[in-house]
Design a protein around this motif. Structure first.
Motif: not given
Length: 232
Positions: A151-180
Motif C-alpha cells: 500500500a505504501a509502494a504506490l500513491p493512494e490515488h493509484e489505488l482508486t476504490a472499485i469495491n465497497v468493503v465496509t468490514s471483513l470477518p477477521d479484520v477490524n480497527a484494532s488489526t495491525p495495518y487495517s487501513d492498508d
C-alpha cells in the motif's frame, strides 16, 4: 545566395524548436513516473517455470509479475508457488514497484546482505520505517505486513476504490495495518480467501499469492470487482 542561406537558417531553427520540446517532455514524463511505466516485456512462455502450469489459478499473476520485472523465479527453472515470502523478499518487491512507478527504472545494485539496498530505498521513500521488523528480514512476512508494504509502494490515488468493503470477518480497527488492508480490498487488489472476504492477516503469504497481488498493483486491468462485502 543570402536568401537561400536565410531559408536554410529558418529550417534549421524550426527543427531545433520542434525537437527540443518533445525531448524535454519525454524526460519529464519519465521523471514524473506513473502507471505507464509498468510494461510487460513478453518474456514469459508456458513452461518458463516447470512448477507453474498454464491452468493454475495464479499463472497469470506469475506471468505478469515476471514480465514486469517485479518477481523472479526461485531458480532458473522453478518459481516455488507454494513457498513462503520473507520480509526481505517483500521489501524487495515493494521497492521495485515504487522505483519502477516513480522513474521507470530498476537500477538497484545488490551488496551485502543482498537485500540491504532495497531496505535502504524503502526507508528513504517512506515504504518502511527502521523499526517495522525488529526480528530482522529473514522471517516470513505476514499477509497484513505485506499489505502494509504494498500500500505504501504506490500513491493512494493509484489505488482508486472499485469495491465497497465496509468490514471483513477477521479484520477490524484494532488489526495491525487495517487501513492498508481495506484500501487494497476496495481497490480490487485483495479479494480474500473465501466469499466472505476472510483475510487471515497473521498468516504467512505464498509466492503465488504475492505474484497475483503485485501484478494487480501494477496493472489495474487485473484488479477484481468483487461487489460489496458487508458486515457478516
Amino acid at each position: 545566395m543570402k536568401t537561400k542561406q536565410f531559408i536554410s537558417f529558418l529550417l534549421a531553427l524550426c527543427m531545433v524548436v520542434g525537437l527540443l520540446p518533445g525531448t524535454a517532455l519525454a524526460v519529464s514524463s519519465a521523471e514524473a513516473g506513473g502507471m505507464g511505466n509498468f510494461q510487460r516485456d513478453g518474456s514469459y512462455q508456458d513452461g518458463t517455470f516447470n512448477d507453474v502450469s498454464a491452468g493454475a489459478w495464479y499463472a497469470e499473476g506469475v506471468s505478469a509479475a515476471y514480465e514486469l520485472g517485479l518477481m523472479k523465479g526461485s531458480s532458473a527453472e522453478a518459481f516455488s508457488p507454494t513457498g513462503n515470502v520473507t520480509v526481505a523478499e517483500a521489501v524487495t518487491m515493494a521497492s521495485r514497484l515504487h522505483r519502477r512507478y516513480s522513474s521507470g527504472k530498476d537500477d538497484f545494485v545488490q551488496g551485502s546482505p543482498w537485500y540491504q539496498v532495497y531496505v535502504d530505498y524503502a526507508i528513504t521513500n517512506g515504504i518502511l520505517s527502521g523499526d517495522d521488523f525488529p526480528d530482522g528480514y529473514g522471517e516470513n512476512i505476514t499477509r497484513a505486513q505485506m499489505a502494509h508494504l504494498f500500500a505504501a509502494a504506490l500513491p493512494e490515488h493509484e489505488l482508486t476504490a472499485i469495491n465497497v468493503v465496509t468490514s471483513l470477518p477477521d479484520v477490524n480497527a484494532s488489526t495491525p495495518y487495517s487501513d492498508d488492508i481495506f484500501l487494497l480490498y476496495r481497490a480490487g487488489v485483495l479479494t480474500g480467501n473465501d466469499e466472505q472476504g476472510t483475510f487471515t492477516p497473521d498468516a504467512p503469504i505464498s509466492r503465488s499469492q504475492v505474484a497475483t497481488i503485485i501484478a494487480r498493483m501494477a496493472l489495474p486491468s487485473l484488479r477484481k470487482t468483487t461487489g460489496a462485502i458487508q458486515s457478516l
